[in-house]
Design a protein around this motif. Sequence first.
Motif, PDB file in Angstrom:
ATOM      1  N   ILE A  50       0.831  -1.204   0.000  1.00 28.01           N
ATOM      2  CA  ILE A  50       0.000   0.000   0.000  1.00 28.01           C
ATOM      3  C   ILE A  50       0.867   1.256   0.000  1.00 28.01           C
ATOM      4  O   ILE A  50       0.485   2.288  -0.559  1.00 28.01           O
ATOM      5  N   VAL A  51       2.061   1.177   0.585  1.00 27.77           N
ATOM      6  CA  VAL A  51       2.980   2.311   0.556  1.00 27.77           C
ATOM      7  C   VAL A  51       3.442   2.583  -0.873  1.00 27.77           C
ATOM      8  O   VAL A  51       3.488   3.735  -1.328  1.00 27.77           O
ATOM      9  N   ASP A  52       3.779   1.524  -1.606  1.00 31.80           N
ATOM     10  CA  ASP A  52       4.200   1.687  -2.998  1.00 31.80           C
ATOM     11  C   ASP A  52       3.042   2.105  -3.897  1.00 31.80           C
ATOM     12  O   ASP A  52       3.233   2.822  -4.885  1.00 31.80           O
ATOM     13  N   ARG A  53       1.847   1.669  -3.551  1.00 33.88           N
ATOM     14  CA  ARG A  53       0.686   1.899  -4.408  1.00 33.88           C
ATOM     15  C   ARG A  53       0.150   3.327  -4.299  1.00 33.88           C
ATOM     16  O   ARG A  53      -0.422   3.859  -5.270  1.00 33.88           O
ATOM     17  N   ALA A  54       0.308   3.964  -3.141  1.00 36.84           N
ATOM     18  CA  ALA A  54      -0.315   5.273  -2.906  1.00 36.84           C
ATOM     19  C   ALA A  54       0.095   6.328  -3.930  1.00 36.84           C
ATOM     20  O   ALA A  54      -0.777   6.968  -4.543  1.00 36.84           O
ATOM     21  N   PRO A  55       1.392   6.578  -4.174  1.00 36.44           N
ATOM     22  CA  PRO A  55       1.746   7.592  -5.183  1.00 36.44           C
ATOM     23  C   PRO A  55       1.232   7.246  -6.570  1.00 36.44           C
ATOM     24  O   PRO A  55       0.823   8.134  -7.325  1.00 36.44           O
ATOM     25  N   ARG A  56       1.221   5.966  -6.917  1.00 37.28           N
ATOM     26  CA  ARG A  56       0.756   5.568  -8.246  1.00 37.28           C
ATOM     27  C   ARG A  56      -0.730   5.874  -8.416  1.00 37.28           C
ATOM     28  O   ARG A  56      -1.149   6.383  -9.450  1.00 37.28           O
ATOM     29  N   GLU A  57      -1.541   5.571  -7.401  1.00 38.43           N
ATOM     30  CA  GLU A  57      -2.969   5.852  -7.492  1.00 38.43           C
ATOM     31  C   GLU A  57      -3.239   7.350  -7.523  1.00 38.43           C
ATOM     32  O   GLU A  57      -4.174   7.804  -8.194  1.00 38.43           O
ATOM     33  N   LEU A  58      -2.439   8.128  -6.804  1.00 34.75           N
ATOM     34  CA  LEU A  58      -2.623   9.572  -6.810  1.00 34.75           C
ATOM     35  C   LEU A  58      -2.385  10.142  -8.207  1.00 34.75           C
ATOM     36  O   LEU A  58      -3.068  11.082  -8.639  1.00 34.75           O
ATOM     37  N   VAL A  59      -1.445   9.564  -8.929  1.00 36.15           N
ATOM     38  CA  VAL A  59      -1.152  10.013 -10.296  1.00 36.15           C
ATOM     39  C   VAL A  59      -2.191   9.484 -11.280  1.00 36.15           C
ATOM     40  O   VAL A  59      -2.804  10.237 -12.036  1.00 36.15           O
ATOM     41  N   GLN A  60      -2.401   8.192 -11.263  1.00 30.07           N
ATOM     42  CA  GLN A  60      -3.252   7.570 -12.275  1.00 30.07           C
ATOM     43  C   GLN A  60      -4.726   7.925 -12.113  1.00 30.07           C
ATOM     44  O   GLN A  60      -5.429   8.115 -13.104  1.00 30.07           O
ATOM     45  N   SER A  61      -5.200   8.010 -10.893  1.00 27.85           N
ATOM     46  CA  SER A  61      -6.621   8.254 -10.667  1.00 27.85           C
ATOM     47  C   SER A  61      -6.968   9.736 -10.573  1.00 27.85           C
ATOM     48  O   SER A  61      -8.066  10.139 -10.945  1.00 27.85           O
ATOM     49  N   CYS A  62      -6.044  10.549 -10.067  1.00 25.15           N
ATOM     50  CA  CYS A  62      -6.366  11.951  -9.785  1.00 25.15           C
ATOM     51  C   CYS A  62      -5.750  12.931 -10.773  1.00 25.15           C
ATOM     52  O   CYS A  62      -5.906  14.147 -10.607  1.00 25.15           O
ATOM     53  N   GLY A  63      -5.011  12.445 -11.757  1.00 23.92           N
ATOM     54  CA  GLY A  63      -4.588  13.311 -12.846  1.00 23.92           C
ATOM     55  C   GLY A  63      -3.285  14.057 -12.663  1.00 23.92           C
ATOM     56  O   GLY A  63      -2.977  14.954 -13.458  1.00 23.92           O
ATOM     57  N   PHE A  64      -2.491  13.735 -11.644  1.00 33.68           N
ATOM     58  CA  PHE A  64      -1.192  14.391 -11.479  1.00 33.68           C
ATOM     59  C   PHE A  64      -0.150  13.711 -12.359  1.00 33.68           C
ATOM     60  O   PHE A  64      -0.351  12.591 -12.852  1.00 33.68           O
ATOM     61  N   ASP A  65       0.980  14.388 -12.536  1.00 32.36           N
ATOM     62  CA  ASP A  65       2.069  13.817 -13.324  1.00 32.36           C
ATOM     63  C   ASP A  65       3.015  12.988 -12.461  1.00 32.36           C
ATOM     64  O   ASP A  65       3.515  11.953 -12.903  1.00 32.36           O
ATOM     65  N   ARG A  66       3.270  13.464 -11.238  1.00 31.76           N
ATOM     66  CA  ARG A  66       4.208  12.780 -10.349  1.00 31.76           C
ATOM     67  C   ARG A  66       3.685  12.875  -8.912  1.00 31.76           C
ATOM     68  O   ARG A  66       3.006  13.836  -8.549  1.00 31.76           O
ATOM     69  N   ALA A  67       4.050  11.895  -8.100  1.00 33.96           N
ATOM     70  CA  ALA A  67       3.676  11.933  -6.689  1.00 33.96           C
ATOM     71  C   ALA A  67       4.726  11.168  -5.886  1.00 33.96           C
ATOM     72  O   ALA A  67       5.298  10.182  -6.369  1.00 33.96           O
ATOM     73  N   VAL A  68       4.981  11.633  -4.673  1.00 35.64           N
ATOM     74  CA  VAL A  68       5.934  10.969  -3.779  1.00 35.64           C
ATOM     75  C   VAL A  68       5.315  10.871  -2.393  1.00 35.64           C
ATOM     76  O   VAL A  68       4.443  11.664  -2.021  1.00 35.64           O
ATOM     77  N   LEU A  69       5.793   9.893  -1.640  1.00 37.06           N
ATOM     78  CA  LEU A  69       5.324   9.675  -0.271  1.00 37.06           C
ATOM     79  C   LEU A  69       6.503   9.691   0.683  1.00 37.06           C
ATOM     80  O   LEU A  69       7.467   8.938   0.497  1.00 37.06           O
ATOM     81  N   PHE A  70       6.441  10.578   1.669  1.00 32.41           N
ATOM     82  CA  PHE A  70       7.454  10.652   2.720  1.00 32.41           C
ATOM     83  C   PHE A  70       6.883  10.054   4.009  1.00 32.41           C
ATOM     84  O   PHE A  70       5.671  10.100   4.228  1.00 32.41           O
ATOM     85  N   ARG A  71       7.770   9.536   4.849  1.00 33.10           N
ATOM     86  CA  ARG A  71       7.377   9.203   6.211  1.00 33.10           C
ATOM     87  C   ARG A  71       8.189  10.048   7.176  1.00 33.10           C
ATOM     88  O   ARG A  71       9.304  10.496   6.856  1.00 33.10           O
TER      89      ARG A  71
END
Length: 400
Positions: free
Chosen positions: A128-149
């Motif tokens: 789910i950590v790896d999937r979150a940035p991908r879904e933010l891009v593919q589903s919400c229309g952004f070009d890039r996304a990153v996740l920090f902890r």
Amino acid sequence: MTTFDQLPDIPGPTALSGGGHPGWNSRAPRPTPAQRRYLEACELGAVEAGDDPRRAVAEAVDAHSATVRGVLEELGDLHSLAALEAVLDLSLLERELLEDDARRRTVALLRVQEALSKLRAVGAVDAIVDRAPRELVQSCGFDRAVLFRVHEGRMVMEAAYFGEDEMGAEKMVAFAQSVAPPLDHMLLETEMIRRRAPAIVRDARNDPRVNRPIVDFSLTRSYVAAPVMPTGQVIGFLHADRLYSGQTVDEIDRDIVWAFAEGFGYAFERTVLLERMRRQQAEVRRALASAEAAAKALQDADLDLRKVEPVEQSPAARLLAEPQSRIHTVLTRREVEVLRLMAAGRTNQQIAVELVISTGTVKSHVKRVLRKLQATNRAEAASTYVRMASQPESWWPGGS
């Protein structure tokens, strides 16, 4: 200036004023300033009250404009007539832009819900950590996304998705992890932790709040960010931009990431709890299987009709029992759990997650364990724990 998108669908004047409306009570929300202005306009006759305030106001503007246009045409005031037409064109344009924003927000909300439904189906924490940035891009229309902890006062990038640029995403993660910027008072993310709210950076190259090395490496010009805080405590951040399309992010982008980050936080928490539950279930099943095997061995054992002599424990059994009894005389149950995880190589953050306690509490336990074991560091304490199963009691600090 109040705009049309700030006027929600509201009932007629009677309902808002409370005069004789059957559903009115003291707990009903008070009208906003825009709603009060609408009511006043209705009472003055400038606007005809309707179920859709936006449409009622727009129709009133069109009606009054037609009246003014007719007067100007009769007077032959072409200059004023041209000015009126320009104002009406701008008003129409404003209305169309507001409607576009409303449609975009509606579509964005549906896309966020779609992305979150996919995340809720993920059953593993690392997935789910790896999937979150991908879904933010593919589903919400952004070009890039990153996740920090957030880890020990620093920002550590865990995952990135740059569309087809997989190598670029991998390089971004590696570079950001090497930087791991501290959350000092000047950083934008520190402000987000304090305010527990999203942020928008329109000019990343000149904004003093950003981490300069990461921004320069990523080449981002503008981005939006939102905190991830499922339990009220900020545990990470989601960033997104539109680098490839060349667009500057706006408030709607910020709100999209904010809604996604909130939903992702709950989905992540659920996945963590499910994974812990599965581990506990596996441990219980192993314990039950072991107990069943022991019971079957006792049941199938041959009987010997003789006096039963006291059975002396084997050296192996004593090694298994004595260390546990000795350590529990010195450490508490929780301290033993912390020591066991220390010996397994867990960090304070990992121990906190596994035992469902705060990092500060883990640090306090570690200090007490080191003091009670007379150990100078974690490695020495872990070594002490391991030696318990293979050495006699004399090794114990203070033992005979």
